[in-house]
Scaffold this motif. Structure first.
Motif, mmCIF file in Angstrom:
data_model
loop_
_atom_site.group_PDB
_atom_site.id
_atom_site.type_symbol
_atom_site.label_atom_id
_atom_site.label_comp_id
_atom_site.label_asym_id
_atom_site.label_seq_id
_atom_site.Cartn_x
_atom_site.Cartn_y
_atom_site.Cartn_z
ATOM 1 N N ARG A 1 0.780 -1.656 -0.154
ATOM 2 C CA ARG A 1 -0.212 0.068 -0.272
ATOM 3 C C ARG A 1 0.841 1.018 0.243
ATOM 4 N NH1 ARG A 1 -4.326 0.081 4.622
ATOM 5 N NH2 ARG A 1 -4.835 -1.758 3.260
ATOM 6 N N THR A 2 0.765 1.786 -0.836
ATOM 7 C CA THR A 2 1.444 3.665 -0.946
ATOM 8 C C THR A 2 0.432 4.386 -0.217
ATOM 9 O OG1 THR A 2 0.925 3.951 -2.390
ATOM 10 C CG2 THR A 2 2.596 3.132 -2.843
ATOM 11 N N GLY A 3 0.862 5.797 0.130
ATOM 12 C CA GLY A 3 0.051 6.780 0.529
ATOM 13 C C GLY A 3 -0.489 7.594 -0.275
ATOM 14 N N PRO A 4 -2.069 8.420 -0.281
ATOM 15 C CA PRO A 4 -2.693 8.888 -0.832
ATOM 16 C C PRO A 4 -1.851 10.112 -1.736
ATOM 17 C CG PRO A 4 -2.886 10.255 0.932
ATOM 18 C CD PRO A 4 -1.884 8.798 1.048
ATOM 19 N N ARG B 1 -18.455 1.980 1.598
ATOM 20 C CA ARG B 1 -17.725 2.086 0.498
ATOM 21 C C ARG B 1 -16.486 1.555 0.478
ATOM 22 N NH1 ARG B 1 -16.967 8.435 2.621
ATOM 23 N NH2 ARG B 1 -15.163 8.598 1.063
ATOM 24 N N ILE B 2 -14.956 2.086 -0.758
ATOM 25 C CA ILE B 2 -14.084 1.544 -0.822
ATOM 26 C C ILE B 2 -13.093 2.528 -0.736
ATOM 27 C CG2 ILE B 2 -12.063 0.673 -2.842
ATOM 28 C CD1 ILE B 2 -14.738 -0.279 -4.985
ATOM 29 N N SER B 3 -11.933 1.880 0.520
ATOM 30 C CA SER B 3 -11.220 3.050 1.029
ATOM 31 C C SER B 3 -9.629 2.785 0.586
ATOM 32 C CB SER B 3 -10.902 2.726 2.278
ATOM 33 O OG SER B 3 -12.458 2.908 2.811
ATOM 34 N N ALA B 4 -9.550 1.593 -0.238
ATOM 35 C CA ALA B 4 -8.310 1.267 -0.966
ATOM 36 C C ALA B 4 -8.743 0.149 -2.212
ATOM 37 C CB ALA B 4 -7.446 0.597 -0.154
ATOM 38 N N PRO B 5 -8.638 0.641 -3.254
ATOM 39 C CA PRO B 5 -9.394 -0.513 -4.390
ATOM 40 C C PRO B 5 -8.534 -1.640 -4.547
ATOM 41 C CG PRO B 5 -8.762 2.644 -4.794
ATOM 42 C CD PRO B 5 -8.252 1.996 -4.064
ATOM 43 N N PRO B 6 -9.249 -2.571 -5.348
ATOM 44 C CA PRO B 6 -7.922 -3.826 -4.742
ATOM 45 C C PRO B 6 -6.777 -3.112 -5.499
ATOM 46 C CG PRO B 6 -10.908 -4.321 -5.444
ATOM 47 C CD PRO B 6 -10.688 -3.222 -5.267
ATOM 48 N N PHE B 7 -6.343 -4.828 -5.085
ATOM 49 C CA PHE B 7 -4.439 -4.912 -5.695
ATOM 50 C C PHE B 7 -3.845 -6.112 -5.951
ATOM 51 C CE2 PHE B 7 -4.160 -1.512 -1.380
ATOM 52 C CZ PHE B 7 -3.084 -2.759 -1.275
ATOM 53 N N ASP B 8 -2.793 -6.250 -5.575
ATOM 54 C CA ASP B 8 -2.455 -7.071 -5.934
ATOM 55 C C ASP B 8 -1.803 -7.226 -4.920
ATOM 56 O OD1 ASP B 8 -3.157 -8.696 -7.311
ATOM 57 O OD2 ASP B 8 -2.759 -7.641 -9.035
ATOM 58 N N ILE B 9 -1.250 -7.688 -3.870
ATOM 59 C CA ILE B 9 0.208 -8.340 -2.831
ATOM 60 C C ILE B 9 0.853 -9.789 -2.908
ATOM 61 C CG2 ILE B 9 -0.925 -6.392 -1.722
ATOM 62 C CD1 ILE B 9 -2.061 -8.033 0.206
ATOM 63 N N PRO B 10 1.631 -9.924 -1.851
ATOM 64 C CA PRO B 10 2.367 -11.339 -2.442
ATOM 65 C C PRO B 10 1.457 -12.467 -1.755
ATOM 66 C CG PRO B 10 3.962 -9.566 -1.827
ATOM 67 C CD PRO B 10 2.308 -8.993 -1.795
ATOM 68 N N TYR B 11 0.499 -11.718 -1.198
ATOM 69 C CA TYR B 11 -0.011 -12.911 -0.561
ATOM 70 C C TYR B 11 -1.892 -13.238 -1.141
ATOM 71 C CZ TYR B 11 3.702 -12.437 2.497
ATOM 72 O OH TYR B 11 4.994 -12.647 3.192
ATOM 73 N N GLY B 12 -1.988 -12.442 -2.668
ATOM 74 C CA GLY B 12 -3.082 -12.071 -3.096
ATOM 75 C C GLY B 12 -3.856 -11.193 -3.846
ATOM 76 N N ARG B 13 -4.516 -11.061 -3.425
ATOM 77 C CA ARG B 13 -5.907 -9.638 -3.995
ATOM 78 C C ARG B 13 -6.778 -8.951 -2.727
ATOM 79 N NH1 ARG B 13 -6.215 -6.998 -8.705
ATOM 80 N NH2 ARG B 13 -7.598 -5.855 -9.059
ATOM 81 N N ALA C 1 -10.937 -5.008 5.805
ATOM 82 C CA ALA C 1 -9.647 -5.497 4.477
ATOM 83 C C ALA C 1 -10.673 -6.746 4.304
ATOM 84 C CB ALA C 1 -8.376 -5.289 4.895
ATOM 85 N N VAL C 2 -9.837 -7.093 3.560
ATOM 86 C CA VAL C 2 -11.096 -8.393 1.940
ATOM 87 C C VAL C 2 -9.653 -9.419 2.095
ATOM 88 C CG1 VAL C 2 -13.469 -7.884 2.141
ATOM 89 C CG2 VAL C 2 -12.099 -7.856 0.554
ATOM 90 N N LEU C 3 -9.362 -10.179 1.510
ATOM 91 C CA LEU C 3 -7.747 -11.186 0.454
ATOM 92 C C LEU C 3 -8.356 -12.231 0.247
ATOM 93 C CD1 LEU C 3 -5.296 -11.145 0.618
ATOM 94 C CD2 LEU C 3 -5.153 -11.405 2.821
ATOM 95 N N GLN C 4 -7.995 -12.047 -1.049
ATOM 96 C CA GLN C 4 -8.411 -13.564 -1.793
ATOM 97 C C GLN C 4 -6.722 -13.981 -1.883
ATOM 98 O OE1 GLN C 4 -9.817 -12.030 -5.966
ATOM 99 N NE2 GLN C 4 -9.025 -14.461 -6.874
ATOM 100 N N PRO C 5 -6.722 -15.356 -1.554
ATOM 101 C CA PRO C 5 -5.350 -15.638 -1.017
ATOM 102 C C PRO C 5 -4.990 -16.078 -3.185
ATOM 103 C CG PRO C 5 -6.736 -16.865 0.251
ATOM 104 C CD PRO C 5 -7.848 -15.695 -1.087
ATOM 105 N N PRO C 6 -4.071 -15.912 -3.278
ATOM 106 C CA PRO C 6 -3.431 -16.293 -5.120
ATOM 107 C C PRO C 6 -3.495 -18.088 -5.164
ATOM 108 C CG PRO C 6 -1.451 -16.302 -3.137
ATOM 109 C CD PRO C 6 -2.928 -15.802 -2.259
ATOM 110 N N VAL C 7 -4.033 -18.145 -6.473
ATOM 111 C CA VAL C 7 -4.196 -19.398 -6.942
ATOM 112 C C VAL C 7 -2.964 -20.160 -6.979
ATOM 113 C CG1 VAL C 7 -4.941 -21.086 -8.576
ATOM 114 C CG2 VAL C 7 -6.754 -18.636 -7.491
#
Length: 274
Positions: free
Chosen positions: A170-173, A237-249, A262-268
């Protein structure tokens, strides 16, 4: 043997102005069903397993927020360590019927968390699966005081990562680069991502000065993009739109009453398994 190791996250609940509205929102977003108890709260279930609770705020001054609880087998000793390490005890240990004993505290940076000594209720009956809790992290500006606090109170062993962990991307605004992230592993384990139960992120100067320290808890989902879209459709509301990280999306969302999670979709993996 207890279901949760000492100091592991074992429970989450959310304080809401409107309990019925919360049941509608999370019921549709995560597919939760609810069982209402004698008090102004409702236990949440996923596939028939206990995953969280929703509570009606009894005081309008209370924040509308998700709270995280850490397991302890001696809540009095944990409270004493919190004071010794420079934290503040907000709620002294109080018995929640036969379910267990709880307390609330704040770390030296002001982030609030709970303690839970199990009685009849251990905590989550399901986690790390869609519709259930999967991660928590404290966001703070005072890592130099907060890191030793959690290590003393809970015995956590830290692993510093520059570009890893569920929040490190995550980055700042202003699109400033991500700051260092620290993962927590329980005492007696080999520190690292495989044993981590939570973490610490830094609130940088890119965020408003009035933003307080806080815990952000994550729920696992099958489809991050779809969940974020559904949250908006349900009035959130969406505070931080979906983005990919090493542990999923992942994505950071607010419910229709302002509670952040927060919600996390594990990687496949290559064989199609998560």
């Amino acid at each position: 043997m207890a279901a949760f190791a000492r100091s592991a996250p074992c429970w989450v609940d959310v304080q809401l102005p409107d309990l019925e509205a919360g049941k509608r929102f999370y019921g549709e977003l995560f597919g939760w069903t609810f069982r209402t108890g004698e008090g102004p709260y409702a236990d949440a279930f996923s596939d028939g397993k206990l995953v969280a609770a929703l509570a009606a705020k009894q005081d309008g001054r209370m924040p509308t927020a998700w709270g995280i609880y850490f397991a302890t087998d001696d809540i009095a000793a944990s409270v004493a360590r919190i004071r010794e390490a420079g934290g503040q005890v907000i709620t002294e240990p109080v018995r929640a019927g036969r379910a267990g004993v709880l307390a609330q505290a704040a770390d030296p940076g002001g982030a609030v968390f709970g303690l839970w000594q199990a009685g009849d209720r251990e905590g989550f009956q399901k986690q790390n699966e869609p519709g259930s809790f999967c991660w928590t992290e404290v966001h703070t500006r005072r890592k130099d005081r907060v890191d030793p606090f959690y290590e003393k109170v809970f015995g956590f062993q830290g692993t510093d990562l520059e570009a890893s962990g569920p929040d490190a991307a995550r980055t700042g605004p202003d699109d400033s680069p991500p700051v260092g992230f620290r993962m927590w592993s329980p005492a007696g384990t080999e520190p690292g991502p495989d044993t981590a139960v939570g973490g610490r992120s830094v609130i940088t100067d890119a965020f408003p000065a009035e933003l307080p320290s806080y815990f952000l808890s994550y729920f696992a989902v099958e489809d991050c993009n779809r969940t974020a879209g559904n949250a908006v459709r349900l009035g959130g509301r969406i505070s931080a739109p979906p983005f990919d990280i090493p542990y999923g999306r992942m994505a950071v969302l607010q419910d229709d009453q302002g509670a952040v999670f927060a919600v996390l979709q594990p990687p496949v993996s290559e064989n199609g398994a998560e």
